[in-house]
Scaffold this motif. Structure first.
Motif, short mmCIF file in Angstrom:
data_model
loop_
_atom_site.label_atom_id
_atom_site.label_comp_id
_atom_site.label_asym_id
_atom_site.label_seq_id
_atom_site.Cartn_x
_atom_site.Cartn_y
_atom_site.Cartn_z
N ILE A 62 -3.94 -1.61 13.26
CA ILE A 62 -2.52 -1.40 13.52
C ILE A 62 -1.72 -1.49 12.22
O ILE A 62 -0.77 -0.74 12.00
N GLY A 63 -2.13 -2.40 11.33
CA GLY A 63 -1.47 -2.51 10.03
C GLY A 63 -1.59 -1.24 9.22
O GLY A 63 -0.60 -0.77 8.62
N VAL A 64 -2.77 -0.63 9.22
CA VAL A 64 -2.99 0.64 8.52
C VAL A 64 -2.12 1.73 9.14
O VAL A 64 -1.49 2.54 8.43
N MET A 65 -2.05 1.75 10.46
CA MET A 65 -1.25 2.76 11.15
C MET A 65 0.22 2.64 10.80
O MET A 65 0.89 3.64 10.49
N LEU A 66 0.75 1.42 10.82
CA LEU A 66 2.17 1.24 10.51
C LEU A 66 2.44 1.47 9.03
O LEU A 66 3.51 1.95 8.66
N GLY A 67 1.49 1.12 8.18
CA GLY A 67 1.65 1.38 6.75
C GLY A 67 1.77 2.85 6.43
O GLY A 67 2.40 3.24 5.43
N ALA A 68 1.18 3.69 7.30
CA ALA A 68 1.26 5.14 7.09
C ALA A 68 2.69 5.66 7.24
O ALA A 68 2.98 6.80 6.84
N ARG A 69 3.58 4.84 7.78
CA ARG A 69 4.98 5.25 7.94
C ARG A 69 5.81 4.96 6.69
O ARG A 69 6.99 5.30 6.64
N PHE A 70 5.21 4.34 5.67
CA PHE A 70 5.92 4.04 4.42
C PHE A 70 5.87 5.29 3.54
O PHE A 70 5.09 5.38 2.60
N THR A 71 6.71 6.24 3.85
CA THR A 71 6.74 7.50 3.09
C THR A 71 7.81 7.42 2.00
O THR A 71 8.74 6.61 2.09
N LEU A 223 -1.47 9.85 -2.11
CA LEU A 223 -2.92 10.05 -2.09
C LEU A 223 -3.43 10.38 -0.69
O LEU A 223 -4.51 10.94 -0.54
N SER A 224 -2.66 10.00 0.32
CA SER A 224 -3.07 10.28 1.69
C SER A 224 -1.83 10.44 2.56
O SER A 224 -0.80 9.81 2.31
N ASP A 225 -1.96 11.30 3.56
CA ASP A 225 -0.92 11.40 4.58
C ASP A 225 -1.53 11.27 5.97
O ASP A 225 -0.94 11.64 6.98
N GLY A 226 -2.74 10.71 6.01
CA GLY A 226 -3.46 10.56 7.27
C GLY A 226 -3.03 9.32 8.03
O GLY A 226 -2.39 8.42 7.50
N ALA A 227 -3.37 9.29 9.32
CA ALA A 227 -3.09 8.15 10.19
C ALA A 227 -4.28 7.96 11.12
O ALA A 227 -4.99 8.93 11.41
N PRO A 228 -4.52 6.73 11.59
CA PRO A 228 -5.64 6.50 12.51
C PRO A 228 -5.48 7.36 13.77
O PRO A 228 -4.37 7.56 14.26
N PRO A 229 -6.59 7.90 14.30
CA PRO A 229 -6.51 8.73 15.50
C PRO A 229 -6.02 7.95 16.71
O PRO A 229 -6.18 6.72 16.78
N THR A 230 -5.45 8.64 17.66
CA THR A 230 -4.82 8.01 18.82
C THR A 230 -5.81 7.18 19.62
O THR A 230 -5.46 6.10 20.11
N LEU A 231 -7.04 7.66 19.76
CA LEU A 231 -8.04 6.91 20.53
C LEU A 231 -8.26 5.52 19.92
O LEU A 231 -8.34 4.52 20.65
N VAL A 232 -8.34 5.46 18.60
CA VAL A 232 -8.54 4.18 17.92
C VAL A 232 -7.32 3.29 18.09
O VAL A 232 -7.44 2.08 18.34
#
Length: 346
Positions: A62-71, A223-232
């Protein structure tokens, strides 16, 4: 039943609760459904056991997922947050001044237990410090666990029913095959290295904050714009909700009912204070009401971040304010404890 089978039973019940909430189109279905199903199973005497050993991995996802919103676009507004952070300090003091006496006078707690039950800090931090200072740990656990549960429920219902938001993160689908192997490797690295690094740096909520910081840095750098998949992500929410729900294992209904009434009272008081400060933030700093409420609401850092993600609020803003709140309370707790201890001896 062995502990492993009890863990599996808890997860099956949590997944069933999440599925039921999803089919009923209720807010935050996977987390709230698992939470209430786990709570019902625990109170009903079923042989469930919370899978606490895998919780750090779940929180890291969840931390990785929310961190992906730091654009970069989001962080361009960071300088404007200094005013809201200053107001947050005043808010923390007001909440502590109201809720600690509430637990002492209405809950009949001793001053030490009332202090650590009423301070708006993180659950684990208040338990650890409170236990070291001689507080009633069980009362602190119930107070903060129920505070999180009540806050999540009230906030989710408020945004769904009153504000009209679709508080359901599972609607923002990211398929498994949409995540490239390099992005997947980077996100796994953020989760693993962030969790270990956060623990080494002794960050509060280390398994959440470490991965979120690394993921945020990765996405800010481009370096990345990916996010964890919804299933995960949905699986992580079921696991988190199950662990939260099973915290009530062994609690007597009479004890829970009393703690729930106190928690409802303290949470409503805190949300009323938050509402006043939200209106101030909106009026004088131009911060959106939803965003301000999620930043000040007395829920958990992880849980409020998930709600922010679900309604497309600024996750970075919400997360930063909860991190600062936890850090400030940790720093204030020892300094103010001597005053509380003196009151307790009277």
């Amino acid at each position: 039943m062995t502990p492993v089978f009890r863990n599996i039973l808890a997860l099956i019940i949590g997944a069933a609760g999440g599925s039921a909430f999803y089919m009923l189109d209720l807010p935050l279905p996977w987390m709230l459904g698992a939470l209430f199903a786990g709570m019902a199973a625990s109170l009903g005497g079923l042989p469930v056991l919370p899978p606490v050993r895998i919780r750090p991995a779940v929180v890291a996802v969840i931390g990785v997922m929310l961190g992906a919103r730091f654009t970069p676009a989001v962080m361009d507004h960071a300088a404007a947050w200094s005013g809201s952070l200053a107001l947050l300090l005043v808010y923390i003091c007001v909440v502590a001044a109201v809720i600690v006496p509430f637990y002492r006078l209405c809950g009949k707690f001793d001053w030490v237990t009332a202090y650590f039950a009423g301070m708006p800090g993180g659950l684990n931090e208040m338990i650890e410090i409170g236990e070291a200072k001689g507080a009633d740990v069980r009362s602190i656990i119930l107070a903060h666990s129920l505070r999180i549960v009540v806050t999540i429920a009230l906030i989710a219902v408020w945004f769904r029913v009153i504000q009209g938001h679709a508080v359901n993160s599972s609607r923002n689908w990211v398929a498994l095959d949409a995540v490239s192997l390099p992005d997947a490797a980077l996100m796994i690295g953020c989760a693993v290295l962030g969790a270990f690094g956060g623990g080494w740096l002794r960050l509060p909520a280390a398994s959440f904050l470490g991965p979120m910081i690394l993921s945020g840095a990765l996405h800010l750098s481009g370096l990345s714009d990916g996010a964890p998949p919804t299933l995960v992500v949905n699986a992580a929410q079921v696991l988190l909700g199950t662990v939260l729900g099973c915290r009530f294992l062994g609690v007597r209904l009479v004890e829970l009912a009393r703690a729930a009434v106190l928690s409802l009272g303290s949470t409503v008081l805190t949300l009323a204070i938050a509402l006043v400060f939200c209106l101030i933030l909106q009026r004088f700093l131009g911060i959106g009401f939803e965003q301000a409420m999620l930043a000040l609401a007395p829920g958990g850092l992880t849980e409020m971040g998930l709600v922010a993600l679900a309604i497309h609020a600024d996750v970075a803003f919400v997360a930063l304010h909860h991190v600062v709140r936890i850090l400030v309370v940790i720093l204030l707790a020892p300094a103010l404890f001597s005053l509380v201890a003196r009151l307790g001896r009277r």
